[in-house]
Motif scaffolding. Structure first.
Motif, PDB file in Angstrom:
ATOM      1  N   ASP A 155      15.884  12.359  -3.513  1.00  0.00           N
ATOM      2  CA  ASP A 155      15.661  11.463  -4.650  1.00  0.00           C
ATOM      3  C   ASP A 155      14.393  10.625  -4.475  1.00  0.00           C
ATOM      4  O   ASP A 155      14.054   9.818  -5.331  1.00  0.00           O
ATOM      5  N   TRP A 156      13.657  10.849  -3.364  1.00  0.00           N
ATOM      6  CA  TRP A 156      12.356  10.182  -3.225  1.00  0.00           C
ATOM      7  C   TRP A 156      11.346  10.886  -4.123  1.00  0.00           C
ATOM      8  O   TRP A 156      11.386  12.109  -4.270  1.00  0.00           O
ATOM      9  N   ILE A 157      10.433  10.133  -4.695  1.00  0.00           N
ATOM     10  CA  ILE A 157       9.496  10.686  -5.679  1.00  0.00           C
ATOM     11  C   ILE A 157       8.093  10.732  -5.064  1.00  0.00           C
ATOM     12  O   ILE A 157       7.613   9.718  -4.544  1.00  0.00           O
ATOM     13  N   ASP A 158       7.478  11.907  -5.116  1.00  0.00           N
ATOM     14  CA  ASP A 158       6.154  12.064  -4.505  1.00  0.00           C
ATOM     15  C   ASP A 158       5.070  11.346  -5.308  1.00  0.00           C
ATOM     16  O   ASP A 158       5.121  11.300  -6.546  1.00  0.00           O
ATOM     17  N   LEU A 159       4.095  10.830  -4.568  1.00  0.00           N
ATOM     18  CA  LEU A 159       2.934  10.167  -5.166  1.00  0.00           C
ATOM     19  C   LEU A 159       1.674  10.919  -4.760  1.00  0.00           C
ATOM     20  O   LEU A 159       1.621  11.525  -3.673  1.00  0.00           O
TER      21      LEU A 159
ATOM     22  N   PHE B 280     -10.480   3.459   8.165  1.00  0.00           N
ATOM     23  CA  PHE B 280      -9.346   2.939   7.375  1.00  0.00           C
ATOM     24  C   PHE B 280      -9.712   3.009   5.906  1.00  0.00           C
ATOM     25  O   PHE B 280     -10.865   2.819   5.536  1.00  0.00           O
ATOM     26  N   CYS B 281      -8.711   3.229   5.076  1.00  0.00           N
ATOM     27  CA  CYS B 281      -8.965   3.276   3.623  1.00  0.00           C
ATOM     28  C   CYS B 281      -7.678   2.983   2.862  1.00  0.00           C
ATOM     29  O   CYS B 281      -6.579   3.276   3.332  1.00  0.00           O
ATOM     30  N   LEU B 282      -7.835   2.379   1.688  1.00  0.00           N
ATOM     31  CA  LEU B 282      -6.697   2.235   0.771  1.00  0.00           C
ATOM     32  C   LEU B 282      -6.810   3.381  -0.231  1.00  0.00           C
ATOM     33  O   LEU B 282      -7.689   3.359  -1.102  1.00  0.00           O
ATOM     34  N   ILE B 283      -5.963   4.360  -0.114  1.00  0.00           N
ATOM     35  CA  ILE B 283      -6.065   5.516  -1.008  1.00  0.00           C
ATOM     36  C   ILE B 283      -5.421   5.176  -2.351  1.00  0.00           C
ATOM     37  O   ILE B 283      -4.233   4.821  -2.410  1.00  0.00           O
ATOM     38  N   PRO B 284      -6.183   5.268  -3.442  1.00  0.00           N
ATOM     39  CA  PRO B 284      -5.600   4.965  -4.752  1.00  0.00           C
ATOM     40  C   PRO B 284      -4.577   6.020  -5.158  1.00  0.00           C
ATOM     41  O   PRO B 284      -4.808   7.215  -4.986  1.00  0.00           O
ATOM     42  N   LEU B 285      -3.461   5.546  -5.687  1.00  0.00           N
ATOM     43  CA  LEU B 285      -2.380   6.457  -6.074  1.00  0.00           C
ATOM     44  C   LEU B 285      -2.306   6.642  -7.594  1.00  0.00           C
ATOM     45  O   LEU B 285      -1.446   7.365  -8.097  1.00  0.00           O
ATOM     46  N   GLY B 286      -3.192   5.952  -8.320  1.00  0.00           N
ATOM     47  CA  GLY B 286      -3.371   6.244  -9.749  1.00  0.00           C
ATOM     48  C   GLY B 286      -2.267   5.799 -10.677  1.00  0.00           C
ATOM     49  O   GLY B 286      -2.257   6.206 -11.842  1.00  0.00           O
TER      50      GLY B 286
ATOM     51  N   VAL C 123       6.461   5.463   1.657  1.00  0.00           N
ATOM     52  CA  VAL C 123       6.289   5.983   3.026  1.00  0.00           C
ATOM     53  C   VAL C 123       5.554   7.326   2.935  1.00  0.00           C
ATOM     54  O   VAL C 123       5.530   7.965   1.883  1.00  0.00           O
ATOM     55  N   PRO C 124       4.972   7.782   4.068  1.00  0.00           N
ATOM     56  CA  PRO C 124       4.297   9.075   4.027  1.00  0.00           C
ATOM     57  C   PRO C 124       5.307  10.198   3.804  1.00  0.00           C
ATOM     58  O   PRO C 124       6.494  10.038   4.093  1.00  0.00           O
ATOM     59  N   ARG C 125       4.841  11.354   3.343  1.00  0.00           N
ATOM     60  CA  ARG C 125       5.678  12.554   3.396  1.00  0.00           C
ATOM     61  C   ARG C 125       5.719  13.009   4.851  1.00  0.00           C
ATOM     62  O   ARG C 125       4.829  12.694   5.644  1.00  0.00           O
ATOM     63  N   SER C 126       6.728  13.771   5.201  1.00  0.00           N
ATOM     64  CA  SER C 126       6.857  14.173   6.601  1.00  0.00           C
ATOM     65  C   SER C 126       5.682  15.056   7.035  1.00  0.00           C
ATOM     66  O   SER C 126       5.314  15.084   8.203  1.00  0.00           O
ATOM     67  N   SER C 127       5.080  15.765   6.096  1.00  0.00           N
ATOM     68  CA  SER C 127       3.964  16.669   6.426  1.00  0.00           C
ATOM     69  C   SER C 127       2.594  16.002   6.357  1.00  0.00           C
ATOM     70  O   SER C 127       1.579  16.642   6.649  1.00  0.00           O
ATOM     71  N   THR C 128       2.546  14.743   5.969  1.00  0.00           N
ATOM     72  CA  THR C 128       1.241  14.117   5.701  1.00  0.00           C
ATOM     73  C   THR C 128       0.351  14.056   6.939  1.00  0.00           C
ATOM     74  O   THR C 128      -0.833  14.369   6.880  1.00  0.00           O
TER      75      THR C 128
ATOM     76  N   VAL D  13      -8.024  14.961  -4.924  1.00  0.00           N
ATOM     77  CA  VAL D  13      -7.310  14.449  -6.095  1.00  0.00           C
ATOM     78  C   VAL D  13      -6.071  15.313  -6.334  1.00  0.00           C
ATOM     79  O   VAL D  13      -6.138  16.541  -6.235  1.00  0.00           O
ATOM     80  N   ASN D  14      -4.972  14.651  -6.610  1.00  0.00           N
ATOM     81  CA  ASN D  14      -3.683  15.298  -6.930  1.00  0.00           C
ATOM     82  C   ASN D  14      -2.901  15.744  -5.682  1.00  0.00           C
ATOM     83  O   ASN D  14      -1.804  16.271  -5.812  1.00  0.00           O
ATOM     84  N   ASP D  15      -3.458  15.559  -4.476  1.00  0.00           N
ATOM     85  CA  ASP D  15      -2.689  15.881  -3.266  1.00  0.00           C
ATOM     86  C   ASP D  15      -1.493  14.929  -3.156  1.00  0.00           C
ATOM     87  O   ASP D  15      -1.652  13.707  -3.332  1.00  0.00           O
ATOM     88  N   ARG D  16      -0.338  15.484  -2.838  1.00  0.00           N
ATOM     89  CA  ARG D  16       0.872  14.662  -2.668  1.00  0.00           C
ATOM     90  C   ARG D  16       0.888  14.122  -1.249  1.00  0.00           C
ATOM     91  O   ARG D  16       1.102  14.877  -0.300  1.00  0.00           O
ATOM     92  N   ILE D  17       0.657  12.836  -1.075  1.00  0.00           N
ATOM     93  CA  ILE D  17       0.476  12.282   0.273  1.00  0.00           C
ATOM     94  C   ILE D  17       1.587  11.321   0.696  1.00  0.00           C
ATOM     95  O   ILE D  17       1.724  11.026   1.868  1.00  0.00           O
ATOM     96  N   CYS D  18       2.336  10.802  -0.271  1.00  0.00           N
ATOM     97  CA  CYS D  18       3.402   9.865   0.106  1.00  0.00           C
ATOM     98  C   CYS D  18       4.513   9.922  -0.931  1.00  0.00           C
ATOM     99  O   CYS D  18       4.434  10.689  -1.897  1.00  0.00           O
ATOM    100  N   GLN D  19       5.544   9.155  -0.708  1.00  0.00           N
ATOM    101  CA  GLN D  19       6.726   9.211  -1.575  1.00  0.00           C
ATOM    102  C   GLN D  19       7.333   7.815  -1.660  1.00  0.00           C
ATOM    103  O   GLN D  19       7.132   6.991  -0.773  1.00  0.00           O
ATOM    104  N   PHE D  20       8.085   7.588  -2.727  1.00  0.00           N
ATOM    105  CA  PHE D  20       8.721   6.269  -2.865  1.00  0.00           C
ATOM    106  C   PHE D  20      10.116   6.397  -3.453  1.00  0.00           C
ATOM    107  O   PHE D  20      10.482   7.428  -4.021  1.00  0.00           O
ATOM    108  N   ARG D  21      10.895   5.352  -3.263  1.00  0.00           N
ATOM    109  CA  ARG D  21      12.128   5.173  -4.014  1.00  0.00           C
ATOM    110  C   ARG D  21      12.309   3.680  -4.251  1.00  0.00           C
ATOM    111  O   ARG D  21      11.631   2.862  -3.604  1.00  0.00           O
TER     112      ARG D  21
END
Ligand SMILES: O=c1ccn([C@H]2C[C@H](O)[C@@H](COP(=O)(O)OP(=O)(O)OP(=O)(O)O)O2)c(=O)[nH]1
Length: 144
Positions: free
Chosen positions: A24-28, A41-47, A61-66, A106-114
């Motif tokens: 149920d976590w949603i990818d960003l 270091f960088c703040l990656i924009p999630l759009g 949080v990151p995805r497990s594969s990030t 752009v459009n790479d799925r790098i993290c997830q949220f709930r």
């Protein structure tokens, strides 16, 4: 069913989807291309900017594969998005540290949220002794 009002800053990323039944976590997704050298270091924009349901916050949080895919570590371990972070310019970002040279597209799925309910209001009651038996921690139960 809770509803989240969402603003996208670009059409270059796919729209968020809640995938029922798997996790149920949603990818960003990264909304800009980011090139990092090892040690940067960088703040990656999630759009996205969102208005969370009343009484909720979000954890990112990151995805497990990030790390395997991009060599980046989320520097705050878990990002906490407050419900008040809901203005038109309050874009979600992922703070990262690169351990190797890397490119996030752009459009790479790098993290997830709930979302989580806010914790109840708390007061602190100071005491001399808690009056409970010590449990012990940090390895006190042994290795096996
Ligand atoms: O990984 C994160 C963490 C935070 N935020 C946004 C949402 C959050 O509501 C806002 C503020 O974050 P926080 O309260 O953690 O930071 P601060 O109060 O601005 O700074 P400090 O580090 O001093 O607590 O920044 C993100 O986009 N990504």
């Amino acid at each position: 069913m809770p509803q989240i009002r969402i603003k996208y800053f670009t059409d270059a990323i796919e729209r968020l989807t809640y995938i029922d039944g798997k996790s149920d976590w949603i990818d960003l997704r990264a909304s800009e291309e980011v090139t990092l050298k090892a040690g940067e270091f960088c703040l990656i924009p999630l759009g996205v900017a969102m208005e969370l349901p009343e009484g909720y916050e979000a954890h990112v949080v990151p995805r497990s594969s990030t790390f395997k895919n991009y060599g980046i570590i989320q520097t705050n371990s878990c990002g906490i998005i407050d419900g008040t972070y809901c203005g038109d310019d309050d874009m979600w970002r992922m703070p990262v540290y690169a351990v190797r040279d890397t490119v996030i597209h752009v459009n790479d799925r790098i993290c997830q949220f709930r979302i989580f309910e806010n914790q109840p209001k708390i007061t602190f009651d100071e005491v001399e002794s808690l009056g409970n038996k010590n449990r012990g921690g940090f390895g006190s139960t042994g290795k096996q």
